[in-house]
Design a protein around this motif. Sequence first.
Motif, PDB file in Angstrom:
ATOM      1  N   VAL A 229       0.932  -1.381  -0.215  1.00 54.47           N
ATOM      2  CA  VAL A 229       0.005   0.331  -0.224  1.00 54.47           C
ATOM      3  C   VAL A 229       1.123   1.299  -0.298  1.00 54.47           C
ATOM      4  O   VAL A 229       1.908   1.319   0.741  1.00 54.47           O
ATOM      5  CB  VAL A 229      -0.845   0.097   1.132  1.00 54.47           C
ATOM      6  CG1 VAL A 229      -1.861   1.240   1.630  1.00 54.47           C
ATOM      7  CG2 VAL A 229      -1.710  -0.966   1.261  1.00 54.47           C
TER       8      VAL A 229
ATOM      9  N   THR B  42       0.896   6.089  -0.579  1.00 56.65           N
ATOM     10  CA  THR B  42       0.333   6.610   0.717  1.00 56.65           C
ATOM     11  C   THR B  42       0.504   8.035  -0.773  1.00 56.65           C
ATOM     12  O   THR B  42      -0.052   9.036  -1.088  1.00 56.65           O
ATOM     13  CB  THR B  42       0.736   7.677   1.184  1.00 56.65           C
ATOM     14  OG1 THR B  42       2.206   7.935   1.847  1.00 56.65           O
ATOM     15  CG2 THR B  42       0.313   6.414   2.622  1.00 56.65           C
ATOM     16  N   SER B  43       1.671   7.743  -1.700  1.00 55.77           N
ATOM     17  CA  SER B  43       1.691   8.108  -3.133  1.00 55.77           C
ATOM     18  C   SER B  43       2.226   7.804  -4.232  1.00 55.77           C
ATOM     19  O   SER B  43       2.541   6.290  -4.031  1.00 55.77           O
ATOM     20  CB  SER B  43       3.156   9.695  -2.309  1.00 55.77           C
ATOM     21  OG  SER B  43       3.860  10.030  -3.266  1.00 55.77           O
TER      22      SER B  43
ATOM     23  N   HIS C  88      -8.166  14.516  -7.483  1.00 49.95           N
ATOM     24  CA  HIS C  88      -7.353  12.758  -6.464  1.00 49.95           C
ATOM     25  C   HIS C  88      -6.740  12.346  -7.785  1.00 49.95           C
ATOM     26  O   HIS C  88      -5.431  12.098  -7.619  1.00 49.95           O
ATOM     27  CB  HIS C  88      -8.803  11.796  -6.514  1.00 49.95           C
ATOM     28  CG  HIS C  88      -7.562  10.430  -5.736  1.00 49.95           C
ATOM     29  ND1 HIS C  88      -7.536  11.106  -4.066  1.00 49.95           N
ATOM     30  CD2 HIS C  88      -7.011   9.715  -5.763  1.00 49.95           C
ATOM     31  CE1 HIS C  88      -6.902   9.433  -3.552  1.00 49.95           C
ATOM     32  NE2 HIS C  88      -6.478   8.933  -4.583  1.00 49.95           N
TER      33      HIS C  88
ATOM     34  N   LEU D 232      -3.494   2.462  -4.194  1.00 45.48           N
ATOM     35  CA  LEU D 232      -2.705   3.933  -3.842  1.00 45.48           C
ATOM     36  C   LEU D 232      -3.813   4.429  -2.702  1.00 45.48           C
ATOM     37  O   LEU D 232      -4.410   4.733  -2.397  1.00 45.48           O
ATOM     38  CB  LEU D 232      -3.151   4.647  -4.923  1.00 45.48           C
ATOM     39  CG  LEU D 232      -1.491   4.676  -5.359  1.00 45.48           C
ATOM     40  CD1 LEU D 232      -1.719   5.786  -6.961  1.00 45.48           C
ATOM     41  CD2 LEU D 232      -0.617   5.078  -4.811  1.00 45.48           C
ATOM     42  N   GLY D 233      -5.539   2.574  -2.387  1.00 40.78           N
ATOM     43  CA  GLY D 233      -6.318   3.162  -1.276  1.00 40.78           C
ATOM     44  C   GLY D 233      -7.046   3.387  -2.028  1.00 40.78           C
ATOM     45  O   GLY D 233      -7.317   3.253  -3.749  1.00 40.78           O
TER      46      GLY D 233
END
Length: 145
Positions: free
Chosen positions: A6, A8-9, A86, A66-67
């Motif tokens: 996973v 976050t960027s 996004h 990236l969620g």
Amino acid sequence: MMRLPVATSAAGLNAGFIGVPLDIGTSHRPGARFGPRQIRAESCLIRPYNMATGAAPFDALQVADLGDVPINTYNLLKSVDIIEQHYGPVLDAGCIPLTLGGDHTIALPILRAMKAKHGPVALIHVDAHADVNPDMFGERIAHGT
């Protein structure tokens, strides 16, 4: 997703999976908002390489999950804007977004973000119907427009 890390960027990634759990643009069959979660759950059975060919794409590419896009579940137009915003940084990082959806409405903001980055883009849409209505029940943005 597929037992990948996973992130976050999108920085440093060749591609990234992005969930868009949206179905407030649909007129008949809600439930597509659960698509990203279920695809991720089922993907844990996928191996990181093809047993028949030996192909191992994750050995050559940096890919992560990236969620999900934090959509507004009560406002379709705000959600369309949120999705478009996004995707901007993901594309700016040179990362190819691999989207897990969501109803067909999500194509519009993703294409808008891609156009902002790359110029005019095209979409090949394969479905049981064209989804090219000028409006649905008086609304310009919905899953079939």
